[in-house]
Structures are given as structure tokens and as C-alpha cells.
Design a protein around this motif. Sequence first.
Motif, mmCIF file in Angstrom:
data_model
loop_
_atom_site.group_PDB
_atom_site.id
_atom_site.type_symbol
_atom_site.label_atom_id
_atom_site.label_comp_id
_atom_site.label_asym_id
_atom_site.label_seq_id
_atom_site.Cartn_x
_atom_site.Cartn_y
_atom_site.Cartn_z
ATOM 1 N N GLN A 238 25.747 46.827 55.322
ATOM 2 C CA GLN A 238 26.134 45.429 55.523
ATOM 3 C C GLN A 238 25.009 44.524 55.014
ATOM 4 O OE1 GLN A 238 29.087 44.292 56.835
ATOM 5 N NE2 GLN A 238 29.771 46.403 56.904
ATOM 6 N N PRO A 239 24.791 44.477 53.711
ATOM 7 C CA PRO A 239 23.645 43.737 53.174
ATOM 8 C C PRO A 239 23.629 42.250 53.530
ATOM 9 C CG PRO A 239 25.101 44.477 51.414
ATOM 10 C CD PRO A 239 25.601 45.088 52.676
ATOM 11 N N GLN A 240 24.775 41.683 53.874
ATOM 12 C CA GLN A 240 24.834 40.273 54.231
ATOM 13 C C GLN A 240 24.448 40.025 55.693
ATOM 14 O OE1 GLN A 240 27.394 42.289 53.962
ATOM 15 N NE2 GLN A 240 28.744 41.891 55.672
ATOM 16 N N ALA A 241 24.320 41.071 56.495
ATOM 17 C CA ALA A 241 23.998 40.931 57.916
ATOM 18 C C ALA A 241 22.609 40.336 58.103
ATOM 19 C CB ALA A 241 24.074 42.287 58.606
ATOM 20 N N LYS A 242 22.484 39.482 59.103
ATOM 21 C CA LYS A 242 21.200 38.904 59.477
ATOM 22 C C LYS A 242 20.686 39.698 60.677
ATOM 23 C CE LYS A 242 21.829 35.860 56.369
ATOM 24 N NZ LYS A 242 21.603 36.398 55.050
ATOM 25 N N VAL A 243 19.522 40.300 60.539
ATOM 26 C CA VAL A 243 18.999 41.219 61.544
ATOM 27 C C VAL A 243 17.740 40.651 62.189
ATOM 28 C CG1 VAL A 243 18.067 43.543 61.936
ATOM 29 C CG2 VAL A 243 19.919 43.192 60.287
ATOM 30 N N VAL A 244 17.721 40.688 63.521
ATOM 31 C CA VAL A 244 16.529 40.358 64.289
ATOM 32 C C VAL A 244 16.053 41.662 64.934
ATOM 33 C CG1 VAL A 244 15.590 39.070 66.250
ATOM 34 C CG2 VAL A 244 17.308 38.006 64.758
ATOM 35 N N ILE A 245 14.838 42.060 64.641
ATOM 36 C CA ILE A 245 14.273 43.273 65.225
ATOM 37 C C ILE A 245 13.720 42.933 66.601
ATOM 38 C CG2 ILE A 245 12.444 45.019 65.008
ATOM 39 C CD1 ILE A 245 14.658 45.344 62.919
ATOM 40 N N VAL A 246 14.120 43.691 67.613
ATOM 41 C CA VAL A 246 13.599 43.569 68.965
ATOM 42 C C VAL A 246 13.008 44.928 69.303
ATOM 43 C CG1 VAL A 246 14.176 43.167 71.382
ATOM 44 C CG2 VAL A 246 15.331 41.865 69.595
ATOM 45 N N THR A 247 11.708 44.950 69.617
ATOM 46 C CA THR A 247 11.045 46.225 69.822
ATOM 47 C C THR A 247 10.062 46.202 70.982
ATOM 48 O OG1 THR A 247 9.730 47.957 68.743
ATOM 49 C CG2 THR A 247 9.243 45.679 68.127
ATOM 50 N N GLY A 248 9.923 47.336 71.601
ATOM 51 C CA GLY A 248 8.913 47.533 72.624
ATOM 52 C C GLY A 248 7.680 48.202 72.049
ATOM 53 N N TYR A 249 7.715 48.511 70.765
ATOM 54 C CA TYR A 249 6.618 49.212 70.086
ATOM 55 C C TYR A 249 6.170 48.417 68.866
ATOM 56 C CZ TYR A 249 8.432 52.905 73.014
ATOM 57 O OH TYR A 249 8.868 53.627 74.087
ATOM 58 N N ALA A 250 5.789 47.179 69.096
ATOM 59 C CA ALA A 250 5.434 46.282 67.999
ATOM 60 C C ALA A 250 4.101 46.665 67.364
ATOM 61 C CB ALA A 250 5.354 44.855 68.511
ATOM 62 N N SER A 251 4.050 46.466 66.062
ATOM 63 C CA SER A 251 2.797 46.611 65.323
ATOM 64 C C SER A 251 2.855 45.689 64.114
ATOM 65 C CB SER A 251 2.582 48.057 64.866
ATOM 66 O OG SER A 251 3.469 48.391 63.817
ATOM 67 N N VAL A 252 1.701 45.350 63.609
ATOM 68 C CA VAL A 252 1.652 44.507 62.422
ATOM 69 C C VAL A 252 2.355 45.199 61.266
ATOM 70 C CG1 VAL A 252 0.098 43.468 60.717
ATOM 71 C CG2 VAL A 252 -0.459 43.333 63.149
ATOM 72 N N GLU A 253 2.159 46.494 61.145
ATOM 73 C CA GLU A 253 2.753 47.247 60.040
ATOM 74 C C GLU A 253 4.284 47.180 60.065
ATOM 75 O OE1 GLU A 253 0.439 48.548 62.130
ATOM 76 O OE2 GLU A 253 -1.289 48.562 60.782
ATOM 77 N N THR A 254 4.885 47.402 61.248
ATOM 78 C CA THR A 254 6.352 47.369 61.301
ATOM 79 C C THR A 254 6.877 45.947 61.167
ATOM 80 O OG1 THR A 254 6.367 47.359 63.727
ATOM 81 C CG2 THR A 254 6.619 49.497 62.627
ATOM 82 N N ALA A 255 6.126 44.958 61.628
ATOM 83 C CA ALA A 255 6.546 43.564 61.447
ATOM 84 C C ALA A 255 6.585 43.217 59.966
ATOM 85 C CB ALA A 255 5.602 42.624 62.191
ATOM 86 N N VAL A 256 5.560 43.598 59.241
ATOM 87 C CA VAL A 256 5.501 43.327 57.805
ATOM 88 C C VAL A 256 6.603 44.092 57.073
ATOM 89 C CG1 VAL A 256 4.098 43.665 55.720
ATOM 90 C CG2 VAL A 256 3.055 42.736 57.798
ATOM 91 N N GLU A 257 6.776 45.349 57.412
ATOM 92 C CA GLU A 257 7.797 46.170 56.752
ATOM 93 C C GLU A 257 9.198 45.652 57.054
ATOM 94 O OE1 GLU A 257 9.296 49.266 54.316
ATOM 95 O OE2 GLU A 257 7.380 48.227 54.460
ATOM 96 N N SER A 258 9.455 45.229 58.284
ATOM 97 C CA SER A 258 10.784 44.711 58.610
ATOM 98 C C SER A 258 11.063 43.421 57.838
ATOM 99 C CB SER A 258 10.942 44.499 60.117
ATOM 100 O OG SER A 258 10.103 43.466 60.579
ATOM 101 N N ALA A 259 10.059 42.567 57.672
ATOM 102 C CA ALA A 259 10.235 41.353 56.868
ATOM 103 C C ALA A 259 10.506 41.727 55.409
ATOM 104 C CB ALA A 259 9.000 40.468 56.970
#
Length: 66
Positions: free
Chosen positions: A16-37
Motif C-alpha cells: 500500500q505505497p500510498q498509506a501514511k504510516v506513523v511508527i509507534v514503538t517501545g524500542y526507540a532508537s535514533v537508527e530506527t527513527a532515521v530508517e523509518s523516515a
Amino acid sequence: PGVKELELLAAVRDNQPQAKVVIVTGYASVETAVESARMGAVDYLAKPFTPAEIRSATENALRMAA
């Protein structure tokens, strides 16, 4: 359960490439924040978050969809 790191975001992007995704996590890191963006997530929220933060992330996603 059983989904590692950003596999779910990759699957959503593939199906679903048109989907808008908000990541909600209990295991946050700078690396995953950057990668998710990089992968196209609209926002990245680390638990615990406030109702105002989830509302803001949702409103941003809806604005982008319009």
C-alpha cells in the motif's frame, strides 16, 4: 509478534505505497527513527507518548493524504 524492526513498514510500503504510516514503538532508537523516515514513515513516536503527540502525528498524516 515475530516481526523484526521495520519489516512491517516495508510490507506496508510494498502493498500500500500510498498509506501514511506513523511508527509507534517501545524500542526507540535514533537508527530506527532515521530508517523509518527514509522508508517513508510520516512520524515516529516513542512510548510513552501523550495524547497530544498521537493527535499531532495523526493530523500530519491526514494532511499529507489530502
